[in-house]
Structures are given as C-alpha cells and as structure tokens.
Motif scaffolding. Structure first.
Motif, PDB file in Angstrom:
ATOM      1  N   LEU A   1      12.319  27.676   5.511  1.00  0.00           N
ATOM      2  CA  LEU A   1      13.343  28.387   4.739  1.00  0.00           C
ATOM      3  C   LEU A   1      14.665  27.641   4.858  1.00  0.00           C
ATOM      4  CD1 LEU A   1      15.200  30.191   6.900  1.00  0.00           C
ATOM      5  CD2 LEU A   1      13.156  31.576   6.922  1.00  0.00           C
ATOM      6  N   ILE A   2      15.578  28.007   3.954  1.00  0.00           N
ATOM      7  CA  ILE A   2      16.836  27.281   3.812  1.00  0.00           C
ATOM      8  C   ILE A   2      17.999  28.262   3.953  1.00  0.00           C
ATOM      9  CG2 ILE A   2      18.252  25.909   2.200  1.00  0.00           C
ATOM     10  CD1 ILE A   2      15.671  24.453   2.964  1.00  0.00           C
ATOM     11  N   LEU A   3      19.012  27.867   4.726  1.00  0.00           N
ATOM     12  CA  LEU A   3      20.276  28.614   4.768  1.00  0.00           C
ATOM     13  C   LEU A   3      21.237  27.930   3.803  1.00  0.00           C
ATOM     14  CD1 LEU A   3      20.819  28.996   8.633  1.00  0.00           C
ATOM     15  CD2 LEU A   3      19.614  30.546   7.073  1.00  0.00           C
ATOM     16  N   PHE A   4      21.727  28.675   2.818  1.00  0.00           N
ATOM     17  CA  PHE A   4      22.594  28.094   1.783  1.00  0.00           C
ATOM     18  C   PHE A   4      23.931  28.813   1.856  1.00  0.00           C
ATOM     19  CE2 PHE A   4      22.462  26.004  -2.561  1.00  0.00           C
ATOM     20  CZ  PHE A   4      23.791  26.215  -2.857  1.00  0.00           C
ATOM     21  N   THR A   5      24.986  28.084   2.238  1.00  0.00           N
ATOM     22  CA  THR A   5      26.315  28.699   2.311  1.00  0.00           C
ATOM     23  C   THR A   5      27.093  28.361   1.050  1.00  0.00           C
ATOM     24  OG1 THR A   5      27.304  26.780   3.399  1.00  0.00           O
ATOM     25  CG2 THR A   5      26.336  28.446   4.827  1.00  0.00           C
ATOM     26  N   THR A   6      27.829  29.346   0.551  1.00  0.00           N
ATOM     27  CA  THR A   6      28.593  29.108  -0.677  1.00  0.00           C
ATOM     28  C   THR A   6      29.895  29.904  -0.669  1.00  0.00           C
ATOM     29  OG1 THR A   6      28.518  29.157  -3.090  1.00  0.00           O
ATOM     30  CG2 THR A   6      27.339  30.928  -1.961  1.00  0.00           C
ATOM     31  N   GLY A   7      30.958  29.272  -1.141  1.00  0.00           N
ATOM     32  CA  GLY A   7      32.243  29.949  -1.250  1.00  0.00           C
ATOM     33  C   GLY A   7      32.523  30.350  -2.693  1.00  0.00           C
TER      34      GLY A   7
ATOM     35  N   MET B   1      23.707  37.554  -3.123  1.00  0.00           N
ATOM     36  CA  MET B   1      23.976  37.124  -1.750  1.00  0.00           C
ATOM     37  C   MET B   1      23.160  37.921  -0.736  1.00  0.00           C
ATOM     38  SD  MET B   1      26.085  34.738  -2.330  1.00  0.00           S
ATOM     39  CE  MET B   1      26.864  34.221  -3.866  1.00  0.00           C
ATOM     40  N   ASP B   2      22.824  37.252   0.373  1.00  0.00           N
ATOM     41  CA  ASP B   2      22.099  37.920   1.462  1.00  0.00           C
ATOM     42  C   ASP B   2      23.035  38.302   2.608  1.00  0.00           C
ATOM     43  OD1 ASP B   2      19.157  37.634   0.692  1.00  0.00           O
ATOM     44  OD2 ASP B   2      19.900  35.598   0.412  1.00  0.00           O
ATOM     45  N   ILE B   3      24.049  37.482   2.844  1.00  0.00           N
ATOM     46  CA  ILE B   3      24.923  37.689   4.006  1.00  0.00           C
ATOM     47  C   ILE B   3      26.380  37.588   3.540  1.00  0.00           C
ATOM     48  CG2 ILE B   3      25.640  36.768   6.259  1.00  0.00           C
ATOM     49  CD1 ILE B   3      22.807  37.514   6.614  1.00  0.00           C
ATOM     50  N   ASP B   4      27.194  38.536   3.975  1.00  0.00           N
ATOM     51  CA  ASP B   4      28.619  38.575   3.628  1.00  0.00           C
ATOM     52  C   ASP B   4      29.434  38.023   4.802  1.00  0.00           C
ATOM     53  OD1 ASP B   4      31.172  39.222   2.832  1.00  0.00           O
ATOM     54  OD2 ASP B   4      30.907  41.394   3.044  1.00  0.00           O
ATOM     55  N   ALA B   5      29.559  36.693   4.844  1.00  0.00           N
ATOM     56  CA  ALA B   5      30.303  36.078   5.957  1.00  0.00           C
ATOM     57  C   ALA B   5      31.810  36.191   5.752  1.00  0.00           C
ATOM     58  CB  ALA B   5      29.900  34.614   6.115  1.00  0.00           C
TER      59      ALA B   5
ATOM     60  N   ALA C   1      30.682  32.820   1.792  1.00  0.00           N
ATOM     61  CA  ALA C   1      31.832  32.566   2.667  1.00  0.00           C
ATOM     62  C   ALA C   1      33.061  33.357   2.255  1.00  0.00           C
ATOM     63  CB  ALA C   1      32.159  31.078   2.636  1.00  0.00           C
ATOM     64  N   ASN C   2      33.166  33.622   0.963  1.00  0.00           N
ATOM     65  CA  ASN C   2      34.421  34.136   0.404  1.00  0.00           C
ATOM     66  C   ASN C   2      34.262  35.624   0.055  1.00  0.00           C
ATOM     67  OD1 ASN C   2      36.494  34.810  -1.478  1.00  0.00           O
ATOM     68  ND2 ASN C   2      36.791  32.636  -1.920  1.00  0.00           N
TER      69      ASN C   2
ATOM     70  N   THR D   1      37.135  28.618   2.146  1.00  0.00           N
ATOM     71  CA  THR D   1      36.614  29.623   3.081  1.00  0.00           C
ATOM     72  C   THR D   1      35.295  29.163   3.711  1.00  0.00           C
ATOM     73  OG1 THR D   1      35.338  30.869   1.417  1.00  0.00           O
ATOM     74  CG2 THR D   1      37.642  31.514   1.730  1.00  0.00           C
ATOM     75  N   SER D   2      34.555  28.266   3.015  1.00  0.00           N
ATOM     76  CA  SER D   2      33.232  27.850   3.505  1.00  0.00           C
ATOM     77  C   SER D   2      33.313  27.332   4.939  1.00  0.00           C
ATOM     78  CB  SER D   2      32.657  26.748   2.609  1.00  0.00           C
ATOM     79  OG  SER D   2      32.531  27.185   1.279  1.00  0.00           O
ATOM     80  N   GLY D   3      34.316  26.493   5.188  1.00  0.00           N
ATOM     81  CA  GLY D   3      34.422  25.827   6.478  1.00  0.00           C
ATOM     82  C   GLY D   3      34.973  26.691   7.592  1.00  0.00           C
ATOM     83  N   ILE D   4      35.421  27.918   7.265  1.00  0.00           N
ATOM     84  CA  ILE D   4      35.922  28.770   8.355  1.00  0.00           C
ATOM     85  C   ILE D   4      35.090  30.037   8.545  1.00  0.00           C
ATOM     86  CG2 ILE D   4      38.280  27.901   8.414  1.00  0.00           C
ATOM     87  CD1 ILE D   4      39.193  30.022   6.611  1.00  0.00           C
ATOM     88  N   THR D   5      34.175  30.333   7.604  1.00  0.00           N
ATOM     89  CA  THR D   5      33.343  31.540   7.790  1.00  0.00           C
ATOM     90  C   THR D   5      31.854  31.190   7.736  1.00  0.00           C
ATOM     91  OG1 THR D   5      33.351  32.119   5.424  1.00  0.00           O
ATOM     92  CG2 THR D   5      35.102  33.050   6.774  1.00  0.00           C
ATOM     93  N   ALA D   6      31.313  30.962   6.533  1.00  0.00           N
ATOM     94  CA  ALA D   6      29.856  30.835   6.383  1.00  0.00           C
ATOM     95  C   ALA D   6      29.297  29.611   7.107  1.00  0.00           C
ATOM     96  CB  ALA D   6      29.495  30.771   4.901  1.00  0.00           C
TER      97      ALA D   6
END
Lengths: 100, 398
Positions: free
Chosen positions: B299-305, B334-338, B322-323, B152-157
């Motif tokens: 600051l850092i944006l950290f995406t995780t599935g 989590m901060d953002i629900d992608a 992402a998931n 899901t990481s590569g299609i959402t977050a």
C-alpha cells in the motif's frame, strides 16, 4: 523537526530555532500582528496559510533558513514581517520555472 | 491481518485480477474487457509503447507477480515487440493463473472482448478460493509519495507520514521513500542517516543524478501550484518531502522493480541511469506510485496539500491531507486529516499513530477513500536503468 503540539500553537511557527522565516498557521491580514514564541511581528501584507514571513530584517544575499537548513538566498533586503517568496528568495540549486 | 497467500509464498492484501495491455493498440480492447469488472477486483494496467524496453518489461513482470495480484490477463495486438511469451512465462512460474489473448489471432475486437470477459468470470470464481494466511505488520512493504504539495505538506502530513514510517520500521516492516528529484538540497543531511558508510556516497550520487537530469531537461520538480501554496524553492520543497522518510536509518537503495530484501527504510531511485533520454524521469505522481508498487509495496501513503484525488491500480492508496482548508473542500477524497496539526487539534505523533492504525485496517481489507471512489490510475513510460551497485543493499557481498 519541531513538534506542533496544541500548547505552543500560535499564528506563525518557527520550525527550527535558527530559522529567519516563520510559517503562517492561518491566513493573516496586512497590519495584523502575528505572534510566535511570545514575540509579535507586524504583517506587511495579507497572506494565505503556509506562506513565509521574515522573522527579522534579512540582508540581500543572506541564506534563508527554514527547518534549520538553507532553502535559498535573499535576492534583496527583506524587512521583518515581509512576505518571503519568489520575489525576494531564489534557489541555490536549480533555477525554477518561477523566476520569470 | 488475513492475507492472500500466493503460490510463490508472498502475501497480498488485495486479490486483484490484472488486465494488462501490451501496446496502446490493445488498450481499448483491454479496457472493454475490464470495464464491467472494475468494481469486482479487476484492475487495468499496461504499457503503451511498441518498441521494446527492458525497464517496462521488468515493471510489468513485477506488477504481474505482485503479492496483491491473484491472476493476470495479457492483451496483445500481435505485432508489437513486447515479449508477451516471456512475460506470461514469468507469471505462470509464480503459480498465478495467466491467459494471453492476441487480438490479431483471435478474430479482432469483439471475439477478444468476449473471450477476455469469459476468462475473468471464470477466474473471479477461482480466486474466491484463494488460500488465506495470517500476515504480520513486519511482512508489509509500504511506499510513500507526496503530490500536489503546498507549504503545509512539509509541516503536517509529510512529517506525520514520517512518524508512521518510524512506527512501521520499529515493528519490522519495510518502508520505501522516493522522489530523488525532490531531495535536491537535503542530500548531505540524508547521507548522514546511511546505515553503512559505503551507502552514504550512493545516496548523494542518486540526488546528484536527479539534479543533472532535471537541469538537462530545464525543469525541476516544481509546479506553479507549489508556489501558490507558499513554497518558493526546490530545496524548501525537498525538506518538506524529505520529512516523509521519518528518522530511521536508511538501510538501502532500490531501483524500480527491486523488492527490498529486508525490513527497514529504503530510498527508491526513480531517475534513469546514463545519458538523459526518453524525457522526464517521472511524468506524474502515478508513474512513481507504479514504481513503488513494482518494488512490492502493498500500500501507498500519499500526502497532499493542494488536494490530489488519485488512487492506483494494484495497491491501495491512503490519502493524507496536509491542509485543513483543502480537507474541508475535498473530505470525501481523503483518509486522514493531518491539517488538524496546524489548527492545534492534534500532534504529529498522534496523526502518525492514526496513519499507522489506518495502514493496519487497510491491510485487513478496509477500502480507502480512493478505492471507494473507484480510482485505479496507472502510468508506465520508457526508462533505462543499470543494475544496483554493490553498496546499495544490506548484506551485499562486497
């Protein structure tokens, strides 16, 4: 990158028009039909969300296309609806720890 | 945004006292000094090695003078080979308060802990009077990383983070993406985005270097969890990781500790130069975050599935999940629900805008999930780099 807007949301997603694999948007059961762009593909096995299924029959050695680019080659013939993963797809770059 | 204005003119979004051990033998004492102040702006960083290393010195120097850092306490055992005086000198020249405690000269563990805590008490009060200044989005440096990726990481977050990068760059900010080992397979597509023709072969060379490094060590950047999550090959994972970079032209390449000289999109080359030595390029996500921060990332944006929980010392980490199933299991982290993109409840552009807005709020002082939970991970190991080539930076004299 294809936008996934609510209007074209479906159970599977073709990320780029040339792709021969689809990405499941939610988990699916064996025998279930998954819809994408109006077409229906019958699932050969149960799979969790995010996994790939063949959008059509794929020959051994054929490139697997996702995001419109090759992500590796088919190591055997794959039928439409079949799971595409480590058992039938390998990297054209690095041999991963997964090919065990 | 109201920033902290440092004496060297840089602007920070946090007012951190960095407590830094200069060898593992000083780690315990540094940790004891820091522990009571961990919720009051003190962060623990350090280098565990006893043998000298130019990269580790430069990392510590850049972190000690990071815009989010207001003051630094160095904790040395005494006999290690780290150049503590050189480091203290660089930090002092930047105008920041710096103190060095040498355990062997200070009567051992207890007196050093007492002196360290007294210094932090005094410095916390002093930092309350830190000058403030207005800061625009265009002055921000934002880094991005993905960890615990699944399909899901590569299609959402990741593409949503890419949209946020596009918005940042439009606003004049600086954005840094990295993980050259996770760009294997997309180097030629990436090279087409080079802002100058001479940069394109440098971008390809970074990825080829990473491929060589991983091949030599016999292990790519691919974990078993990636496959459980539906990813099959490194090039598939790469395309997902690559989408974090958005669509802007790539204006330059930096190495750990190089602060980008202009706004725009930069690639951080994290893989060491020369023959493969010292082991894996990046032992974990945290080591990469430390490098993004050493390049000036506010600051850092950290995406995780799969669901990483890490934050970081020095700079806040915004977690983009992402998931949707992971988000429901680990909402508090989590901060953002992608994952809403997968469920048809949001669009990539919408989540990209949400991330951009969260960046502005975080830069204005709002704590992120990992900050609220007290995460302050830090890792620094041995590496070696050669200086950047002349084609890597915009405006470089050729």
């Amino acid at each position: 990158m294809t936008d996934i807007s609510p209007k074209n949301a479906s159970r599977a997603l073709r990320l780029s028009p040339d792709d021969n694999v689809l990405v499941l948007l939610s988990s699916a059961e064996a025998g279930e039909f998954v819809t994408v762009e109006g077409a229906r593909i019958r699932m050969a096995s149960a799979l969790p969300l995010g996994h790939k299924v063949a959008a059509r029959n794929i020959a051994a050695g054929e490139k697997i296309l996702k995001y419109g680019v090759p992500i590796g080659s088919a190591t055997r013939a794959i039928s439409a609806g079949e799971h595409v993963h480590t058992h039938n797809l390998r990297s054209d770059y690095l041999p991963g720890p997964l090919e065990l | 945004m109201r920033a902290y204005l440092r004496p060297d003119g840089r602007k920070g979004i946090r007012n951190v006292i960095a407590v830094a051990y200069l060898v593992e033998c000083a780690h315990h004492v540094a940790r004891e000094i820091w522990w009571p102040y961990r919720g009051r702006g003190a962060h623990l960083i350090g280098f565990g090695g006893c043998y000298p290393n130019d990269y580790a010195f430069r990392m510590m120097a850049q972190l000690g003078r990071h815009p989010n850092v207001g003051a630094v306490l160095l904790v040395s055992l005494g006999c290690e080979s780290f150049d503590r005086e050189g480091l203290a000198c660089l930090i002092r020249e930047s105008g920041r308060p710096v103190e060095t405690l040498v355990i062997q000269d200070h009567g051992g563990t207890r007196p050093t802990i007492e002196s360290g805590r007294a210094w932090i008490e005094k410095t916390l009060t002093a930092l309350e009077g830190s000058p403030r200044a207005e800061m625009g989005i265009d002055e921000l440096i934002v880094g991005t990383i993905c960890g615990g990726s699944d399909a899901t990481s590569g299609i959402t977050a990741n593409p949503a983070a890419g949209r946020a990068f596009d918005l940042l760059i439009e606003a004049g900010a600086t954005a840094i993406f990295e993980e050259t080992g996770e760009l294997i397979g997309c180097e030629h597509i990436m090279a087409q985005r080079a802002a100058r023709p001479e940069l394109a072969p440098e971008l390809i060379a970074c990825v080829n270097k990473a491929a060589h490094h991983y091949t030599t060590l016999g292990h790519g950047s691919f974990a078993v969890g990636n496959a459980t999550g539906g990813l099959t090959t490194i090039e598939e994972k790469s395309m997902g990781a690559y989408s974090k970079s958005g669509r802007a032209p790539i204006v330059g390449i930096v190495k750990p500790g190089d602060v980008p000289p202009t706004g725009g999109l930069y690639l951080l080359d994290v893989v060491p130069d020369g023959e493969v030595r010292f082991g894996f390029a990046n032992i974990n996500d945290t080591a990469e975050i430390a490098e993004l921060i050493a390049c000036g990332s506010h600051l850092i944006l950290f995406t995780t599935g799969r669901g990483s929980v890490v934050g970081s010392a020095i700079s806040p980490v915004i977690k983009i999940c992402a998931n949707p199933e992971t988000y429901r299991r680990m909402t508090d982290d989590m901060d953002i629900d992608a994952g809403r993109i997968l469920e048809g409840k949001a669009t990539l552009d919408g989540v990209g805008r949400e991330i951009f807005d969260r960046i502005a709020r975080t830069a204005s002082g709002e704590p992120t999930a990992s900050e609220r939970l007290g995460h302050q991970e830090f890792a620094l190991t041995y590496k070696s780099f050669q200086p950047l080539g002349p084609a890597c930076l915009p405006g470089a004299i050729l």
